[in-house]
Design an enzyme around this catalytic site. Structure first.
Site, PDB file in Angstrom:
ATOM      1  N   LYS A  54      53.706  40.526  36.737  1.00  0.00           N
ATOM      2  CA  LYS A  54      54.145  41.636  37.600  1.00  0.00           C
ATOM      3  C   LYS A  54      53.263  41.703  38.849  1.00  0.00           C
ATOM      4  O   LYS A  54      53.748  41.933  39.954  1.00  0.00           O
ATOM      5  CB  LYS A  54      54.085  42.964  36.830  1.00  0.00           C
ATOM      6  N   GLN A  98      51.540  49.634  30.823  1.00  0.00           N
ATOM      7  CA  GLN A  98      52.048  48.481  30.072  1.00  0.00           C
ATOM      8  C   GLN A  98      52.150  48.839  28.587  1.00  0.00           C
ATOM      9  O   GLN A  98      51.183  49.276  27.978  1.00  0.00           O
ATOM     10  CB  GLN A  98      51.135  47.258  30.282  1.00  0.00           C
ATOM     11  N   ASP A 121      58.978  52.968  36.081  1.00  0.00           N
ATOM     12  CA  ASP A 121      59.707  52.497  34.898  1.00  0.00           C
ATOM     13  C   ASP A 121      60.818  53.478  34.495  1.00  0.00           C
ATOM     14  O   ASP A 121      61.615  53.177  33.612  1.00  0.00           O
ATOM     15  CB  ASP A 121      58.744  52.319  33.706  1.00  0.00           C
TER      16      ASP A 121
END
Ligand code: NDP
Length: 287
Positions: A54, A98, A121
Site C-alpha cells: 500500500k 491494518q 477504509d
C-alpha cells in the site's frame, strides 16, 4: 466460446495513472501533499507485505505515506492514543488500521475512533450508515473495486440479477448494498447468500452476475453458474499451488461469459480504491 477475461491489473494501472494526474493538480492547487497514515500493530508477516504494498502504491501516484508501528502487545488505549494524534494531524488525510489486530485489542472501538473524514477504509459506523442511506463519504475499497470493474468494462447492472455469495462487513454486505442502490453501477436485483443458505447452486445459477467472496478455495464449480454469466471472484486463498480464488477458474471459465482471474482480477483494484479514497479525503478539505 471461451469466457472473456476481466483484467483487473490493467484497469488498476489505468486508474492509478488517472489518480497520479489528479494528485499533481491537488498539490499545485493546495501546496499540500495527500497523505495516508498506516497503523501496523505487531509483526504479522502477511500484514507487513500488505502495508508495504500500500505504501509503494501511494508513492507511485505521488501520495505521501506514513507508517506507525505499535508492538504486538500494545493495548486498545495505546492504539486509541495514536489514532487521536493522527485524527488531529492536519497533514494526515487518510488513516488505515491494518487488520487483523491482535486479540487483546477491541477492534470495534478502534475502528470507531478513526475520524469519519479520514476513514478511507469506510469501516466507521458513520460511513457505513451513510453508505446504506445512499450518500457515501467513502466507498469501501474492495466493493468499490468490484463496482469499478463492472462500470469500466461496460457491464450493465441495472435490472440484472446479481447474486453475492458472502455477507462479510468488508466485502459481501456493503457490495450488495451498493449494487442495489440507484444509479450507475447499481439498480440491480440483489440476492445475498451465506453459510446458512439452502441449495446454493439453485440460487447462484439464477445469477446474471455472480460475485463470490467467501474465502473457500475453488468453491464455485461449473454447475453453479448459468451459461454466459459474469463471474467476479473476490477470493484470495493461499495454498501449496499458490494463490487461488473462490471459483474453480478452469471449469467455470468454460461456462461463464466473462470471468475475473485470481490473481490479477479484483485484488489490484482494492489498493487503487484506497488511493482514490485518500485523495478524496484530501480534496474534501479544499476550499
Ligand atoms: P469472511 O470470512 O469475513 O466472510 C466470508 C463470508 O462467506 C461469510 O458471510 C460466510 O457466511 C460466507 N461463507 C463462508 N463459507 C461459506 C459456504 N461454504 N457457503 C456459503 N457461504 C459461505 O471473508 P471476507 O469477506 O473478508 O473475504 C472473502 C474472501 O475475499 C477471502 O478469500 C478474502 O481473502 C478475500 N478478500 C479479497 C480482497 C481483495 O482485495 N481481493 C479483500 C478482502 C477479502 P456466514 O456469514 O454465514 O459465516
Amino acid at each position: 466460446m471461451p469466457a472473456t477475461i476481466l483484467d483487473g491489473k490493467q484497469l488498476a494501472q489505468q486508474l492509478r495513472s488517472e489518480l497520479a494526474e489528479e494528485v499533481i493538480e491537488f498539490i499545485q492547487n493546495n501546496g499540500a501533499v495527500p497523505c495516508l497514515a498506516a497503523v501496523l500493530v505487531g509483526d504479522n508477516p502477511a500484514s507487513e507485505v500488505y502495508v508495504r504494498n500500500k505504501q509503494r502504491a501511494c508513492e507511485a501516484v505521488g501520495i505521501e505515506s506514513q507508517l506507525h508501528r505499535l508492538p504486538g502487545d500494545a493495548s486498545t488505549d495505546d492504539l486509541l492514543k495514536l489514532i487521536s494524534k493522527l485524527n488531529k494531524d492536519a497533514e494526515v488525510h487518510g488513516i488505515l488500521i491494518q487488520l487483523p489486530l491482535p486479540p487483546q485489542i477491541d477492534k470495534s472501538r478502534v475502528l470507531s475512533a478513526v475520524s469519519p473524514n479520514k476513514d478511507v477504509d469506510a469501516f466507521h459506523p458513520d460511513n457505513v450508515g451513510r453508505l446504506v442511506q445512499g450518500r457515501p463519504r467513502f466507498l469501501p475499497c474492495t466493493p468499490q473495486g468490484v463496482q469499478q470493474l463492472l462500470i469500466r468494462n461496460g457491464i450493465e447492472t441495472a435490472g440484472k440479477h446479481v447474486v453475492v455469495l458472502g455477507r462479510s462487513e468488508i466485502v459481501g454486505r456493503p457490495l450488495s448494498i451498493m449494487l442495489s442502490q440507484h444509479g450507475t453501477g447499481g439498480d440491480a436485483t440483489v440476492t445475498v447468500c451465506h453459510s446458512r443458505s439452502h441449495d446454493l447452486p439453485a440460487i447462484t445459477r439464477q445469477a446474471d452476475i455472480l460475485i463470490v467472496a467467501i474465502g473457500r478455495a475453488k468453491f464455485v464449480t461449473a454447475n453453479m453458474v448459468k451459461p454466459g454469466a459474469i463471474v467476479i471472484d473476490v477470493g484470495i486463498n493461499r495454498g501449496e499451488s499458490g494463490v487461488v480464488g473462490d471459483v474453480d477458474y478452469e471449469a467455470v471459465a468454460a461456462v461463464a461469459g466473462t470471468i475475473t482471474p485470481v490473481p490479477g482480477g479484483v485484488g489490484p483494484l482494492t489498493i487503487a480504491m484506497l488511493l482514490r479514497n485518500t485523495l478524496r479525503a484530501a480534496q474534501s478539505l479544499e476550499t
